[in-house]
Structure formats: structure tokens, C-alpha cells
Design a protein around this motif. Structure first.
Motif, mmCIF file in Angstrom:
data_model
loop_
_atom_site.group_PDB
_atom_site.id
_atom_site.type_symbol
_atom_site.label_atom_id
_atom_site.label_comp_id
_atom_site.label_asym_id
_atom_site.label_seq_id
_atom_site.Cartn_x
_atom_site.Cartn_y
_atom_site.Cartn_z
ATOM 1 N N UNK A 6 0.825 -1.204 0.000
ATOM 2 C CA UNK A 6 0.000 0.000 0.000
ATOM 3 C C UNK A 6 0.863 1.259 0.000
ATOM 4 N N UNK A 7 0.300 2.334 -0.536
ATOM 5 C CA UNK A 7 0.952 3.640 -0.501
ATOM 6 C C UNK A 7 -0.112 4.723 -0.583
ATOM 7 N N UNK A 8 0.307 5.955 -0.315
ATOM 8 C CA UNK A 8 -0.599 7.085 -0.481
ATOM 9 C C UNK A 8 -1.167 7.670 0.795
ATOM 10 N N UNK A 9 -0.877 7.054 1.923
ATOM 11 C CA UNK A 9 -1.370 7.592 3.181
ATOM 12 C C UNK A 9 -0.659 8.873 3.568
ATOM 13 N N UNK A 10 -1.140 9.488 4.656
ATOM 14 C CA UNK A 10 -0.509 10.716 5.127
ATOM 15 C C UNK A 10 -1.388 11.445 6.111
ATOM 16 N N UNK A 11 -0.987 12.683 6.406
ATOM 17 C CA UNK A 11 -1.735 13.550 7.310
ATOM 18 C C UNK A 11 -2.579 14.508 6.474
ATOM 19 N N UNK A 15 -12.122 17.072 6.113
ATOM 20 C CA UNK A 15 -12.683 17.557 4.863
ATOM 21 C C UNK A 15 -11.790 17.341 3.665
ATOM 22 N N UNK A 16 -10.564 16.923 3.907
ATOM 23 C CA UNK A 16 -9.602 16.714 2.832
ATOM 24 C C UNK A 16 -9.777 15.381 2.126
ATOM 25 N N UNK A 17 -8.870 15.140 1.182
ATOM 26 C CA UNK A 17 -8.938 13.933 0.356
ATOM 27 C C UNK A 17 -7.577 13.250 0.285
ATOM 28 N N UNK A 18 -7.630 11.954 0.065
ATOM 29 C CA UNK A 18 -6.430 11.160 -0.189
ATOM 30 C C UNK A 18 -6.787 10.044 -1.152
ATOM 31 N N UNK A 19 -5.772 9.573 -1.880
ATOM 32 C CA UNK A 19 -5.962 8.416 -2.755
ATOM 33 C C UNK A 19 -4.935 7.365 -2.373
ATOM 34 N N UNK A 20 -5.437 6.226 -1.924
ATOM 35 C CA UNK A 20 -4.565 5.113 -1.580
ATOM 36 C C UNK A 20 -4.401 4.202 -2.782
ATOM 37 N N UNK A 21 -3.229 3.570 -2.858
ATOM 38 C CA UNK A 21 -2.933 2.640 -3.934
ATOM 39 C C UNK A 21 -2.355 1.359 -3.342
ATOM 40 N N UNK A 22 -2.599 0.248 -4.006
ATOM 41 C CA UNK A 22 -2.064 -1.037 -3.575
ATOM 42 C C UNK A 22 -1.524 -1.759 -4.802
ATOM 43 N N UNK A 23 -0.247 -2.110 -4.747
ATOM 44 C CA UNK A 23 0.376 -2.863 -5.829
ATOM 45 C C UNK A 23 0.369 -4.340 -5.460
#
Length: 123
Positions: A6-11, A15-23
Motif C-alpha cells: 500500500x501507498x498514499x497515506x498521510x496527514x 474535509x480533505x482527500x487522499x488516494x490510496x494505492x495497492x500494488x
């Protein structure tokens, strides 16, 4: 050997957005449904979403319905989770998981999870 990274996490602020990815690797990705699972500090794992082999069927936990979108790219062997309108209650480690079938509200055995990516929603 099944590998899920997995990647793409963070602070992010509420109300914000994030996109996680899994290879995914080590298995024929297009032949399996895939899931996202999350685990908040001090709590048990929570099923978040599932997607069918083709991507034509999806389902979500009530807590994320309307805010999260699961998708996949069978050519690239990747799974995604688009997260919008994030809340502090979404803070958790998010895991890509390989269930044995398309099942809602099902947490696969941990043998079929990645290592996870941390998502923290805080101002």
C-alpha cells in the motif's frame, strides 16, 4: 507468494482527500475480488470496501458510503481507494486485502493483508 504493498497515506485536515494505492503481485490479480480494511488505534480491524474481479460490483461500509470510492486496474495489478470528505474518525492504518470471494462486511485473514499505510485526519 502473495504480496500487497500500500501507498498514499498521510496527514490530512478534516474535509480533505487522499488516494490510496495497492500494488499486487504473486497471484493473478484479475481473478480475485479485493478489499480494503482499516484498523484504528486500540480497535479491531474494520472492513471498508470490496470490489469484484471485473470491478463491476462494489460495496462499502455504511461509515464510508458516499465518501470513498474503490477501483482497480487489472492490467497494472493495482487497487485504489479514493477518500473524500475525510473525518477524524477515518484515522487508521489502511490495508489492502485479498479475500477468497466477493464478500461484504468480511475481513480476510491477516495472511492476506499488505503492511498498511497510515491515514491521519487531524487539524
Amino acid at each position: 507468494e502473495v504480496q500487497l504493498v500500500e501507498s498514499g497515506g498521510g496527514l490530512v485536515q478534516p474535509g480533505g482527500s487522499l488516494r490510496l494505492s495497492c500494488a499486487a503481485s504473486g497471484f493473478t490479480f484479475k481473478n480475485y475480488a479485493m478489499s480494503w480494511v482499516r484498523q484504528a488505534p486500540g480497535k479491531g480491524p474494520e472492513w471498508v470496501s470490496v470490489i469484484s474481479r471485473s470491478g463491476g460490483s462494489v460495496d462499502y461500509a455504511d461509515s464510508v458510503k458516499g465518501r470513498f470510492t474503490i477501483s482497480r486496474d487489472n492490467f497494472q495489478g493495482r487497487l485504489y481507494l479514493e477518500m473524500k470528505s475525510l473525518k477524524p474518525g477515518d484515522t487508521a492504518v489502511y490495508f489492502c486485502a485479498k479475500p477468497d470471494a466477493y464478500r461484504s462486511n468480511y475481513v480476510p485473514p491477516t495472511d492476506y493483508w499488505g503492511r498498511g499505510t497510515q491515514v491521519t485526519v487531524s487539524s
